[in-house]
Motif scaffolding. Structure first.
Motif, PDB file in Angstrom:
ATOM      1  N   LEU A 333       3.225  -0.249   0.831  1.00 43.90           N
ATOM      2  CA  LEU A 333       1.830  -0.142   1.124  1.00 43.90           C
ATOM      3  C   LEU A 333       1.318   0.715  -0.182  1.00 43.90           C
ATOM      4  N   ARG A 334       2.199   1.720  -0.649  1.00 48.49           N
ATOM      5  CA  ARG A 334       1.745   2.566  -1.661  1.00 48.49           C
ATOM      6  C   ARG A 334       1.931   1.944  -2.810  1.00 48.49           C
ATOM      7  N   GLY A 336       0.967  -1.146  -3.135  1.00 51.63           N
ATOM      8  CA  GLY A 336      -0.086  -2.084  -3.131  1.00 51.63           C
ATOM      9  C   GLY A 336       0.067  -3.556  -2.628  1.00 51.63           C
ATOM     10  N   ASP A 337       1.257  -3.650  -1.906  1.00 53.07           N
ATOM     11  CA  ASP A 337       1.669  -4.953  -1.080  1.00 53.07           C
ATOM     12  C   ASP A 337       0.869  -5.030  -0.108  1.00 53.07           C
ATOM     13  N   LEU A 338      -0.519  -5.625  -0.352  1.00 53.58           N
ATOM     14  CA  LEU A 338      -1.347  -5.542   0.772  1.00 53.58           C
ATOM     15  C   LEU A 338      -2.321  -6.886   0.776  1.00 53.58           C
ATOM     16  N   ARG A 393      -9.742  -3.274   0.349  1.00 50.53           N
ATOM     17  CA  ARG A 393      -8.178  -3.109   0.093  1.00 50.53           C
ATOM     18  C   ARG A 393      -7.558  -1.967  -0.756  1.00 50.53           C
ATOM     19  N   ASP A 394      -8.505  -1.975  -2.042  1.00 49.25           N
ATOM     20  CA  ASP A 394      -8.117  -0.692  -2.850  1.00 49.25           C
ATOM     21  C   ASP A 394      -8.289   0.721  -2.141  1.00 49.25           C
ATOM     22  N   VAL A 397      -5.021   1.094  -0.344  1.00 51.02           N
ATOM     23  CA  VAL A 397      -3.741   1.330  -1.079  1.00 51.02           C
ATOM     24  C   VAL A 397      -4.038   2.926  -1.605  1.00 51.02           C
ATOM     25  N   ARG A 398      -5.224   3.299  -1.946  1.00 51.48           N
ATOM     26  CA  ARG A 398      -5.430   4.584  -2.468  1.00 51.48           C
ATOM     27  C   ARG A 398      -4.927   5.632  -1.285  1.00 51.48           C
ATOM     28  N   GLN A 401      -1.213   5.751  -0.834  1.00 50.81           N
ATOM     29  CA  GLN A 401      -0.484   6.557  -1.623  1.00 50.81           C
ATOM     30  C   GLN A 401      -0.807   8.101  -1.446  1.00 50.81           C
TER      31      GLN A 401
END
Length: 424
Positions: A333-334, A336-338, A393-394, A397-398, A401
């Motif tokens: 997930l960190r 960006g695999d989403l 989605r972004d 990912v943020r 992280q």
């Protein structure tokens, strides 16, 4: 995959500030047969002074143990004789007393509840008996791995923050509690501006007026201290060895408060990671590898802090493998695999969960009160759903992280293992 939810008929509750400063919230619920009433005290474990740990919880117990007019048995008998269901609980930030009763018996229920809150006897002999009960409750909690490990997690994760305190208090603080201190605490917190009265169900102007006049509260109330910043993150691993069949594990970082703009995004991230049977961790850890019976990720929100946590239990050998799988999913997930489909599916799941959780007069009553306690206003369901829908989605990912760095986690274990390794 948007859910079509019609919220056009939702309206804010009637909000009235009573003479003594208490807030009265009223919401009629169509087709309800009973009245759900809650007396919510804006004081919980986090507000307790040094040396009085657990006093809010003890007070919650003692209001059931007799008043100037009725014994503990008579209180229970008289409430059950009118077909009422009564409950109470203490949290880190508030104490709630709830009753559900048919409208015709609301005056009787109000009379009993008001008597309990404002005229409890706090008899020393009853307190000594109840201390024994609470001490047994503490021992029961320590014997329950899920309860034990969560208290230890809060102790380490929010070390020094008022939210790290145990709701039940400690054996030492409970044993030392005196009747006069309990009475002083009750006099301090059972005051007008420290109370929210919430009513939902078969409510008309008659029921609203009955509740408004039922509690002759003193004016004023304690002021909660300024919001506290959580202490600097001190990631690490703490293990509490015990001869158990499974290793219980909680992996967490400080989260966000209930008023934080990222709140809905954090809920959505929690759903993606471990919020249901289709979530990543449930599928990877249980369904694909059979390493645990259950695993979940959850987010807790408080007025000035929060917790983001993954929790599971497994045999010692499976636990080692599960930790590797969890770490790998965090890193995915960190990185960006989403996909957008996964985001939309979890938006639909979270939307459905929130909307369905609002059904029923007790749920409505509780929702009104919590909105008042945490936000000072009613939060329409449409506003919550808009917060879910605009999360991208972004954003996820943020947040991944921010919250899913394995090197920044507080890890607490309870069971046969003497050490735990969790790293990317």
């Amino acid at each position: 995959m948007q859910l079509q939810v019609d919220l056009s008929n939702e309206h804010p509750p009637r909000r009235t500030v009573l003479r003594q400063g208490a807030v009265l919230l009223t919401r009629p619920t169509p087709d309800a047969y009973g009245v759900a009433l809650g007396v919510w005290v804006r004081t919980g474990t986090r507000d307790e002074p040094p040396g009085l740990g657990g006093v809010s919880h003890m007070l919650e117990h003692m209001v059931f143990k007799g008043t100037d007019r009725r014994s503990a048995f008579e209180l229970a008998r008289d409430m059950e004789a009118i077909g009422a269901s009564i409950d109470a609980y203490t949290t880190k930030e508030y104490t709630a007393y709830t009753v559900k009763v048919v409208p015709a018996k609301l005056p009787d229920a109000l009379s009993i509840l008001s008597e309990m809150l404002l005229h409890s006897a706090y008899a020393p002999d009853q307190l000594e008996l109840e201390k024994k009960v609470v001490l047994e409750e503490i021992k029961s909690s320590e014997d329950t791995p899920d309860d034990f490990i969560h208290e230890k997690l809060m102790e380490h994760l929010l070390d020094g923050h008022p939210l790290s305190r145990p709701i039940l208090g400690t054996e030492q603080s409970v044993a030392a509690m005196q009747s006069d201190a309990l009475q002083q605490w009750a006099h301090r917190v059972h005051r007008g501006s420290n109370i929210v009265l919430s009513v939902a169900g078969a409510v008309t102007a008659r029921e609203e007026e009955l509740v408004a006049c039922a509690f002759d509260l003193p004016d004023g109330g304690p002021a909660r201290g300024a919001a506290q910043v959580a202490p600097p993150l001190a990631a690490g691993s703490w293990v509490y060895p015990r001869r158990l069949a499974q290793q219980y594990v909680e992996i967490a970082v400080p989260g966000v408060s209930t008023v934080h703009p990222d709140r809905m995004g954090v809920l959505l991230l929690s759903s993606v990671l471990g919020g249901g049977m289709s979530s990543r961790l449930f599928q990877k850890v249980r369904e694909e590898q059979g390493l645990a019976y259950s695993i979940c990720t959850y987010a807790d929100f408080h007025s000035d802090a929060g917790v983001f946590c993954t929790s599971f239990s497994a045999s010692p050998r499976s636990c080692v493998r599960a930790l590797r799988v969890i770490s790998a999913e965090y890193e995915r997930l960190r990185a960006g695999d989403l996909g957008d489909d996964e985001v939309e599916m979890n938006k639909a799941q979270l939307t459905g969960s929130l909307v369905l959780g609002m059904e029923g007069s007790m749920n409505q009553m509780s929702r009104l009160a919590r909105n008042e306690l945490y936000h000072g206003r009613f939060i329409p369901a449409a506003e919550l759903l808009e917060g879910i829908e605009r999360t991208t989605r972004d954003d996820l990912v943020r947040l991944a992280q921010q919250f899913l760095d394995p090197a920044q986690q507080t890890v607490v274990g309870h069971g046969p293992a003497r050490k735990l390794a969790f790293a990317g």
